[in-house]
Design a protein around this motif. Structure first.
Motif: not given
Length: 495
Positions: A237-250
């Motif tokens: 997740h990247d707060p600088k990108d509004s389309t970035s998903a706030d999900l854990p990365v497996p």
């Protein structure tokens, strides 16, 4: 040392941690390979000083016991990614001399993981192309040749430099971007692996925009395991990108068991199209048999709106490109045309864009401006958006019916000769994306796996399309396909 650049990411990682090789040794081997491969046109901005400094720092981290998965791994970066203090031109004359004062999120994450940047890689201008023939740097060239034929072949596009560099062992891996197939198509043309993750899985911040609702970064590697390792470092997740998903990365690599027993693989009937190479069709059938033999259940499915995907894409993508490229006007950065006495700002805009943008970019900007204009917005752009929703629903219905992944060809043909489509209708070039654009329109993950050779010795690939956010499961299916196919061919060195 000359063979070190032929290593895969996973084996290099293990060798580095075991002390069998140093990052500096790996890096020097790659730099040497790059110097001897000018004929490929893959690297357009070389950064040996940065590479050596990063390699030395990586060796120190490894020695201290602080070694992330990519620590010390030399790789190439597509020219679309902004890299601080290093030219980032998007292969366009209009950005000639542009050196960002910031780092893209993806490259920042790679460098934090210890990756070593060898340089920037060739591409189609602003990622608009399927053959790497629209670059201001000149063509990137496929390291493969047809048997008994010296014709220079395309490495695909737009990530052609990335594909060529990985296939020719100039680097251990590379970044790419995919708007309509620009990772998966060149991967298929060059016999490597490439994955486009779910839209929003990788940050787009600091990646020069082509079509904002379609663009996604992804890895281009020598096999599926390497793709899993690299993808994990690129995601987050990247707060600088509004389309970035706030999900854990497996842990994508840990999910590569190769066990796909009980999985359901869909075969879309609409992807059997007129004009598709008989060898591609035969390979697809072989791929179905490989997955069935591995324990998967094979079912026929329908994706009825597939036939509208290409025209839908070539309305939406140019429309978004028209908006994104409006910022290149000669005022703030990049190329500015020289004005004659008495000429004003409108002349500067016109001349700057005429001089800075190549023909393909100009074509797409004009198409995009047209479909967004008064009187045509509803007739074209709004209609395309509605069809896009229907294409996405086709996939949702298939997954809801129990399909875990979808197997299709990656391209309608093997790599073609550079210049062979120069005078053809542009639509002929756009047809190279016929199997890949649906994935971007639906925002799904898709991966290309090299699966065989055609009758002239060129690599052919198959594409697997997965459920959103389930890249780990998709990569595991790709791993099973890779193991079954046993593709190990490499291009014979001619450069």
């Amino acid at each position: 040392m000359s063979d070190l650049s032929k290593m895969k990411v996973a084996e290099a990682r293990d060798a580095l941690r075991a002390g069998d090789v140093t990052s500096l040794e790996l890096t020097e081997a790659c730099l040497s390979a790059i110097e001897g491969a000018g004929a490929l046109g893959a690297f357009v901005h070389k950064t040996p000083e940065i590479a050596r400094a990063q390699a030395a720092a990586a060796d120190a981290r490894i020695k201290a016991g602080d070694a992330p998965s990519l620590c010390g791994i030399p790789m190439g970066i597509k020219d679309l990614f902004c890299t601080k203090g290093v030219p980032s031109q998007s292969a366009s004359r209009i950005l000639e001399g542009f050196k960002p004062e910031y780092e893209s999120t993806v490259t920042s994450q790679l460098f934090d993981a210890g990756a070593v940047m060898l340089g920037k890689l060739n591409m189609d201008e602003f990622a608009m192309g399927s053959s790497n023939e629209t670059s201001t740097y000149g063509n990137a060239v496929n390291p493969w040749r047809r048997d008994g034929d010296d014709t220079a072949l395309t490495p695909g596009g737009s990530s052609g430099g990335s594909a060529s560099a990985v296939a020719a062992d100039l680097c251990l891996a590379a970044t790419g971007t995919d708007t309509g197939g620009s990772i998966r198509q060149p991967a298929a043309f060059t016999g490597i692996t490439g994955i486009k993750p779910t839209y929003g899985r990788c940050s787009r911040w600091g990646i020069v925009a082509f079509a904002s609702s379609l663009d996604q970064a992804g890895p281009m590697t020598k096999d599926v395991r390497d793709a899993a390792i690299l993808l994990q470092a690129m995601c987050g997740h990247d707060p600088k990108d509004s389309t970035s998903a706030d999900l854990p990365v497996p842990d994508f690599e840990a999910m590569l068991t190769g066990d796909i027993r009980g999985k359901t693989i869909g075969i879309p009937r609409e992807y059997r199209m007129d004009g598709m190479s008989a060898e591609i069709d035969a390979l697809w059938t072989q791929g179905v048999d490989m997955l069935r033999d591995a324990g998967a259940k094979i079912v026929d499915i329908s994706l009825p709106h597939t036939k509208y995907a290409l025209p839908t894409y070539y309305v939406i993508a140019p429309a978004e490109a028209s908006s994104n490229l409006a910022r290149y006007d000669g005022v703030r950065y990049g190329h500015r045309a020289t004005l004659a006495s008495g000429e004003g700002i409108n002349d500067m805009y016109e001349k700057t864009r005429a001089e800075g943008f190549g023909p393909e970019v100009q074509r797409r900007v004009m198409v995009g401006t047209y479909v967004l204009s008064a009187g045509f917005y509803d007739a074209y752009y709004n209609k395309a958006r509605k069809v896009r929703t229907l294409i996405k629903k086709d996939f949702e219905d298939a997954f809801a019916a129990g399909v875990d992944a979808i197997l299709t060809p990656a391209t309608p043909s093997p790599a073609f000769g550079l210049g062979e489509m120069k005078d053809a209708d542009p639509v002929q070039m756009y047809l190279n994306d016929v199997f890949t654009v649906t994935v971007n329109l639906a925002g799904l993950p898709g991966v290309t796996v090299p699966t065989g050779l055609d009758s002239k010795g060129l690599p052919l690939g198959l594409q697997l399309i997965g459920r959103p956010w389930e890249e780990g499961d998709l990569l595991n299916t790709a791993y099973a396909l890779e193991q079954a196919a046993g593709f190990a061919a490499k291009p014979a060195k001619w450069w």
